[in-house]
Design an enzyme around this catalytic site. Structure first.
Site, short mmCIF file in Angstrom:
data_model
loop_
_atom_site.label_atom_id
_atom_site.label_comp_id
_atom_site.label_asym_id
_atom_site.label_seq_id
_atom_site.Cartn_x
_atom_site.Cartn_y
_atom_site.Cartn_z
N ARG A 88 3.43 4.39 10.94
CA ARG A 88 1.56 3.74 10.03
C ARG A 88 0.86 3.53 11.62
O ARG A 88 -0.31 2.92 11.27
CB ARG A 88 2.53 2.49 9.76
CG ARG A 88 2.12 2.37 8.23
CD ARG A 88 2.81 0.98 7.24
NE ARG A 88 1.86 0.94 6.08
CZ ARG A 88 2.29 0.78 5.02
NH1 ARG A 88 3.60 2.28 5.23
NH2 ARG A 88 1.54 0.76 4.15
N ARG A 160 3.06 -5.86 -7.99
CA ARG A 160 3.53 -6.04 -7.14
C ARG A 160 2.81 -7.26 -6.36
O ARG A 160 1.40 -7.21 -7.01
CB ARG A 160 3.92 -4.80 -5.97
CG ARG A 160 4.71 -4.19 -5.21
CD ARG A 160 4.77 -3.10 -4.80
NE ARG A 160 3.30 -3.05 -3.33
CZ ARG A 160 3.97 -1.47 -2.88
NH1 ARG A 160 4.87 -1.05 -3.28
NH2 ARG A 160 3.15 -2.19 -2.06
#
Ligand code: AP5
Length: 216
Positions: A88, A160
């Site tokens: 990432r 979430r």
């Protein structure tokens, strides 16, 4: 087969991972899922990473890179893996390349799922997940049959915490700054596959499958 899924939050990495796992019999390694599991179970790692996830920030590399390799080096990943959410950052990608080289293994594809920001926001604000098994829904496009109850396991379906608007805007910003440069990093690697992630889920999957068949 060894595959990396790249793409901004909400691009559909987790969604495509489910089909790719079944199709190619791969182990799904999602760093986000690993962190969430540890937070839920209040492990030492969970305590260390909780504040980063809640704020939509990246977990520091030193907590991430070794964690990924400990999973990839396990017996279950010997035949292949599907990495979702790693690498990432450029430094994660460089460390990952070194690790691959050291082990004499190569990737078969880096699948870059591309989606515009407006669509990402619609998807993520509407996303709901099963607290128990992680199955993913969308409150308008793909709701569970019974509101709030998972079709797969009967678990509770929730939003979430990092899908709340302010946090998810920050996650997209972090993606643009830290992760988008990986598209250039892998551009000339020979295994980059660009996919239009705004198409329907099955169409995206078919495109990925066709691309994986081709020599790159
Ligand atoms: P992570 O869990 O990896 O989250 P993310 O990358 O932000 O990705 P998402 O899970 O949000 O999106 P997705 O692309 O999987 O989309 P989905 O398939 O669900 O990471 C969370 C956090 O962990 C990070 O913020 C960071 O703190 C930490 N972290 C993780 N890895 C790290 C690392 N390597 N280094 C440092 N920190 C790290 O789809 C979204 C919605 O869209 C769903 O509702 C779905 O049903 C719908 N949908 C999907 N595809 C389609 C389609 N084609 N058409 C219509 N709807 C669709």
């Amino acid at each position: 087969m060894r595959i990396v899924l790249l793409g901004p939050p909400g691009a559909g990495k987790g969604t495509q991972a489910v089909s790719l796992m079944k199709e190619y019999d791969l182990v799904h390694v999602s760093t986000g899922d690993i962190f969430r599991y540890n937070i839920k179970n209040e492990t030492e790692l969970g305590k260390k990473v909780k504040s980063y996830l809640s704020a939509g920030k990246l977990v520091p590399d030193e907590l991430t890179i070794d964690l990924v390799w400990s999973k990839l080096d396990s017996d279950e990943c010997k035949e292949g893996f599907l990495l979702d959410g790693f690498p990432r950052t450029i430094s994660q990608a460089e460390a990952f390349d070194k690790g691959l080289h050291k082990r004499g293994i190569q990737l078969d594809g880096v699948i870059n799922i591309q989606v515009d920001k407006e669509l990402l926001l619609t998807r993520l604000e509407g996303r709901r997940v099963c607290k128990h098994c992680g199955a993913t829904y969308h409150c308008q496009n793909n709701p569970p049959k019974v509101e709030g109850v998972c079709d797969v396991c009967g678990g509770k379906v929730i939003q979430r915490e990092d899908d709340k608007r302010e946090t998810l805007l920050h996650r997209i910003e972090v993606y643009e700054q830290e992760t988008a440069p990986l598209v250039d990093y892998y551009k000339d690697s020979g295994y980059m596959i660009n996919v239009d992630g705004s198409k329907p889920i099955n169409e995206v999957f078919e495109t990925i499958k066709e691309s994986l068949k081709k020599d790159r």
